[in-house]
Motif scaffolding. Structure first.
Motif, PDB file in Angstrom:
ATOM      1  N   TYR A   6      52.369  39.693  36.272  1.00 14.54           N
ATOM      2  CA  TYR A   6      51.134  39.691  36.401  1.00 14.54           C
ATOM      3  C   TYR A   6      50.661  40.573  35.511  1.00 14.54           C
ATOM      4  N   THR A   7      49.576  40.091  34.609  1.00 15.80           N
ATOM      5  CA  THR A   7      48.913  40.602  33.453  1.00 15.80           C
ATOM      6  C   THR A   7      47.698  40.913  33.835  1.00 15.80           C
ATOM      7  N   PRO A   8      47.240  42.024  34.111  1.00 12.07           N
ATOM      8  CA  PRO A   8      45.746  42.014  34.504  1.00 12.07           C
ATOM      9  C   PRO A   8      44.833  41.857  33.235  1.00 12.07           C
ATOM     10  N   PRO A  28      32.009  40.328  39.489  1.00 17.50           N
ATOM     11  CA  PRO A  28      31.604  39.173  40.161  1.00 17.50           C
ATOM     12  C   PRO A  28      32.658  38.503  40.967  1.00 17.50           C
ATOM     13  N   VAL A  29      32.296  37.528  41.779  1.00 23.22           N
ATOM     14  CA  VAL A  29      33.574  36.873  42.661  1.00 23.22           C
ATOM     15  C   VAL A  29      34.731  36.217  41.872  1.00 23.22           C
ATOM     16  N   GLY A  30      35.522  36.430  42.322  1.00 28.27           N
ATOM     17  CA  GLY A  30      36.720  35.543  41.621  1.00 28.27           C
ATOM     18  C   GLY A  30      37.305  36.213  40.302  1.00 28.27           C
ATOM     19  N   SER A  31      36.915  37.480  40.155  1.00 27.51           N
ATOM     20  CA  SER A  31      37.308  37.955  38.876  1.00 27.51           C
ATOM     21  C   SER A  31      38.571  38.678  38.859  1.00 27.51           C
ATOM     22  N   GLY A  32      39.409  38.759  39.763  1.00 25.93           N
ATOM     23  CA  GLY A  32      40.644  39.314  39.852  1.00 25.93           C
ATOM     24  C   GLY A  32      40.809  40.691  40.715  1.00 25.93           C
ATOM     25  N   LYS A  33      39.748  41.062  41.070  1.00 22.84           N
ATOM     26  CA  LYS A  33      39.581  42.244  41.764  1.00 22.84           C
ATOM     27  C   LYS A  33      40.708  42.614  43.064  1.00 22.84           C
ATOM     28  N   SER A  34      40.950  41.624  43.887  1.00 21.90           N
ATOM     29  CA  SER A  34      41.934  41.816  44.945  1.00 21.90           C
ATOM     30  C   SER A  34      43.404  41.808  44.150  1.00 21.90           C
ATOM     31  N   SER A  35      43.475  40.920  43.373  1.00 16.57           N
ATOM     32  CA  SER A  35      44.855  40.699  43.098  1.00 16.57           C
ATOM     33  C   SER A  35      45.081  42.174  42.132  1.00 16.57           C
ATOM     34  N   TRP A  81      50.835  37.095  46.400  1.00 17.61           N
ATOM     35  CA  TRP A  81      51.435  37.813  45.223  1.00 17.61           C
ATOM     36  C   TRP A  81      53.017  38.395  45.825  1.00 17.61           C
ATOM     37  N   GLU A 136      36.734  44.768  49.842  1.00 21.15           N
ATOM     38  CA  GLU A 136      35.400  44.408  50.021  1.00 21.15           C
ATOM     39  C   GLU A 136      34.739  45.824  50.689  1.00 21.15           C
ATOM     40  N   ASN A 173      32.221  43.112  45.547  1.00 18.88           N
ATOM     41  CA  ASN A 173      31.080  42.537  44.648  1.00 18.88           C
ATOM     42  C   ASN A 173      30.084  43.635  44.793  1.00 18.88           C
ATOM     43  N   ASN A 208      39.204  36.811  33.771  1.00 22.32           N
ATOM     44  CA  ASN A 208      40.162  36.042  34.966  1.00 22.32           C
ATOM     45  C   ASN A 208      39.550  34.332  34.923  1.00 22.32           C
ATOM     46  N   ASN A 211      42.214  31.685  35.332  1.00 20.60           N
ATOM     47  CA  ASN A 211      42.804  31.423  36.814  1.00 20.60           C
ATOM     48  C   ASN A 211      41.878  30.961  37.728  1.00 20.60           C
TER      49      ASN A 211
HETATM   50  N1  LIG Z   1      46.169  38.432  36.579  1.00 21.25           N
HETATM   51  C1  LIG Z   1      46.142  37.305  37.137  1.00 21.25           C
HETATM   52  N2  LIG Z   1      46.984  36.428  36.687  1.00 21.25           N
HETATM   53  C2  LIG Z   1      47.355  35.040  37.411  1.00 21.25           C
HETATM   54  N3  LIG Z   1      46.203  35.109  38.391  1.00 21.25           N
HETATM   55  C3  LIG Z   1      45.366  35.796  38.758  1.00 21.25           C
HETATM   56  C4  LIG Z   1      45.141  36.959  38.229  1.00 21.25           C
HETATM   57  N4  LIG Z   1      44.188  37.875  38.601  1.00 21.25           N
HETATM   58  C5  LIG Z   1      43.655  36.981  39.629  1.00 21.25           C
HETATM   59  N5  LIG Z   1      44.386  35.653  39.644  1.00 21.25           N
HETATM   60  C6  LIG Z   1      44.120  34.723  40.554  1.00 21.25           C
HETATM   61  O1  LIG Z   1      42.724  34.358  40.591  1.00 21.25           O
HETATM   62  C7  LIG Z   1      42.169  34.073  41.925  1.00 21.25           C
HETATM   63  C8  LIG Z   1      40.906  35.109  42.131  1.00 21.25           C
HETATM   64  O2  LIG Z   1      41.461  36.188  42.090  1.00 21.25           O
HETATM   65  P1  LIG Z   1      41.092  37.329  43.191  1.00 21.25           P
HETATM   66  O3  LIG Z   1      41.363  36.849  44.645  1.00 21.25           O
HETATM   67  O4  LIG Z   1      42.264  38.603  42.952  1.00 21.25           O
HETATM   68  O5  LIG Z   1      39.774  37.737  42.526  1.00 21.25           O
HETATM   69  P2  LIG Z   1      38.717  38.423  43.436  1.00 21.25           P
HETATM   70  O6  LIG Z   1      37.705  39.126  42.290  1.00 21.25           O
HETATM   71  O7  LIG Z   1      39.219  39.496  44.542  1.00 21.25           O
HETATM   72  O8  LIG Z   1      37.735  37.304  44.100  1.00 21.25           O
HETATM   73  P3  LIG Z   1      36.743  37.526  45.395  1.00 21.25           P
HETATM   74  O9  LIG Z   1      35.501  37.924  44.655  1.00 21.25           O
HETATM   75  O10 LIG Z   1      36.720  36.088  45.971  1.00 21.25           O
HETATM   76  O11 LIG Z   1      37.213  38.312  46.482  1.00 21.25           O
HETATM   77  C9  LIG Z   1      43.243  34.019  42.555  1.00 21.25           C
HETATM   78  O12 LIG Z   1      43.684  32.575  42.740  1.00 21.25           O
HETATM   79  C10 LIG Z   1      44.284  34.706  42.122  1.00 21.25           C
HETATM   80  O13 LIG Z   1      45.662  34.486  42.385  1.00 21.25           O
END
Ligand SMILES: Nc1ncnc2c1ncn2[C@@H]1O[C@H](COP(=O)(O)OP(=O)(O)OP(=O)(O)O)[C@@H](O)[C@H]1O
Ligand SMILES: [Mg+2]
Length: 469
Positions: A6-8, A28-35, A81, A136, A173, A208, A211
């Motif tokens: 994992y590379t943030p 924003p949505v999907g920006s990798g926050k939860s990961s 993960w 969230e 968000n 992100n 991804n």
């Molecule tokens: N550093 C990373 N390396 C590889 N994949 C990643 C990384 N960070 C996030 N992802 C992938 O990107 C996608 C979106 O990530 P994540 O769910 O963490 O984002 P989010 O900001 O929490 O989204 P949401 O706003 O929908 O809650 C997922 O498929 C996740 O596996």
């Protein structure tokens, strides 16, 4: 051997590197926050100092507003993960869901709690953990976050070396700019709190993207059909303006008529003070009295700042009754009829608990939402010359905010289009509003409604108003 790497992205890296006790990651949505949050918990678990027996023990709470979202979103991301079978532990699928890991010298528990599960919330109040992740967070009430702060750093115990790092990480968000998140992170900025904001999904610095599907943010813009507010929040990651559903009482509420200056309301010692009670873990109480002319006067409100069961609420209420009212004052207490249901933990009802403190609470005569709302509407609309059927002391800030529009209908989405639901949203405004409804229904407004007698008798209109307008 299996390798998970994992590379943030940039903002997530700063978020993970910070040692602050309360950290927020917003974007924003999907920006990798939860990961980023999943990895931060895992990383902290691995860097917990070992106890005397050489084991690095820690316990983490993972919170989400509803069980459905917890299971289908939060847990899913976590297990994407960290698949349970790869980390030498177990996964318990019945709530509260727990994933354990045992590898090298690390022993860790991740406990997933949903706030719409009564048993889970009860657990939260006494939970001993190292730290927590609130997923969230803008959907979670301030009371929950406050309670969580108290629960962190309690495991492992000091005797076993204590927690190496304790604290709460949260992601979301962007909420609206009157939300507790905004107040805390942007205005109050308590010591030990830090916010990390990701750039817009359309900016050069967007994170992100590699991804996400191709043109992910461009497509969200196209699909939002000119809803610039939604794009601003979901794509650009900016705070939104407060936009919530339709106010329940709409234009029936009039600040000039319904609010009396502080200390202007006169208590009648010969009449009982009615207390309306909403139980539950974020309880609320209103104290009101019906004057001789039939006008309802709200003197006081109680909205505890934190999660509190009936066991804690009853003594606090008793203290407020003594502090705010004269010794000789009589009270009649009306509560949520659901307060008669037994608590699974100790088989007592909220009514039993209050009785233990010498407080007899009667169940309000109805739980029917339409009757409860009509009772409030009737008193708001009622007029005596130029005074209203209900007035509240300007100090009753929560009830005032609720009545002026904070108490609003929830929004449901049908084919992506919003429409008001027929139920008010359950949030910080609904508990105090429920308390008022129980007080008014118990105090005679429900009977009045049922008998069809909705107007105050003309003869009563000559009574004094109780304060100078
Ligand atoms: N550093 C990373 N390396 C590889 N994949 C990643 C990384 N960070 C996030 N992802 C992938 O990107 C996608 C979106 O990530 P994540 O769910 O963490 O984002 P989010 O900001 O929490 O989204 P949401 O706003 O929908 O809650 C997922 O498929 C996740 O596996
Ligand atoms: Mg997420």
């Amino acid at each position: 051997m299996i390798e998970i790497s994992y590379t943030p992205a940039k903002t997530a890296t700063k978020f993970i590197r910070s040692n602050c006790m309360v950290r927020g990651l917003m974007g924003p949505v999907g920006s990798g926050k939860s990961s980023a949050c999943c990895w931060e918990l895992f990383r902290r678990a691995c860097s917990q100092e070992a106890g005397k027996d050489g084991v690095r023990r820690s316990r983490w709470l993972i919170i989400r507003n509803t069980y459905a979202e917890l299971k289908h979103t939060t847990l899913k991301t976590f297990q994407d993960w960290f698949p349970p079978h790869l980390f030498g532990g177990n996964f318990t699928a019945t709530p509260p869901m727990v994933q354990t890991m045992r590898f090298d010298d690390v022993e860790v528990e991740f406990v997933f709690l949903a706030l719409d599960h009564e048993a889970d919330v009860r657990k939260l109040k006494s939970f001993e953990c190292t730290g927590a992740w609130v997923n969230e967070a803008s959907e979670v009430s301030w009371q929950v976050v406050r309670t969580l702060i108290e629960r962190c750093g309690r495991y492992p115990s000091k005797r076993d070396g204590g927690a190496t790092w304790r604290g709460i990480i949260m992601d979301t968000n962007p909420p609206h700019d009157r939300h507790w998140w905004f107040k805390k992170f942007e205005e109050e900025r308590p010591k030990g709190w830090e916010i990390f904001k990701q750039p817009s999904g359309l900016s050069k610095e967007a994170e992100n993207l590699e991804n996400l599907p191709h043109d992910y943010y461009q497509q969200i813009c196209a699909a939002s059909a000119g809803d610039t507010d939604a794009v601003d929040v979901m794509v650009h990651g900016n705070y939104g303006a407060l936009k919530q559903g339709q106010p329940v009482f709409g234009t029936l509420w009039d600040e000039r008529l319904h609010v009396a200056p502080v200390k202007a309301l006169i208590l009648d010692l010969h009449k009982p003070v009615i207390i309306g009670l909403d139980f539950g873990l974020t309880p609320a109480a209103v104290f009101l009295q019906q004057a001789a002319n039939g006008q309802w006067r709200v003197f006081h409100e109680m909205v505890p700042d934190g999660i509190m069961g009936a066991e804690q609420f009853a003594p606090v209420l008793l203290t407020a009754m003594k502090e705010h009212f004269p010794k000789e004052q009589n009270f009649i207490l009306w509560g949520d009829p659901a307060g008669g249901q037994r608590n699974q933990a100790d088989a007592r009802t909220a009514f039993d608990v209050f009785k233990g403190y010498g407080l007899r609470v009667r169940p309000a005569p109805t739980q029917n939402l339409s009757d409860r709302l009509s009772s409030v509407r009737n008193v708001l609309a009622r007029r005596f010359d130029n005074a209203a059927g209900l007035v509240l002391n300007a100090d009753c800030i929560c009830l005032r905010q609720a009545l002026r529009g904070g108490y609003h209908y929830a929004t449901v989405y049908e084919n992506g289009s919003p429409r008001p639901a027929n139920q008010p949203a359950k949030d910080e405004h609904s508990h105090i509003s429920d308390a008022l409804q129980y007080a008014l229904c118990g105090g005679g407004e429900w009977q009045r409604l049922k008998s069809g007698q909705q107007r105050i008798k003309a003869v009563l209109q000559k009574e004094p108003l109780g304060w100078d307008i």
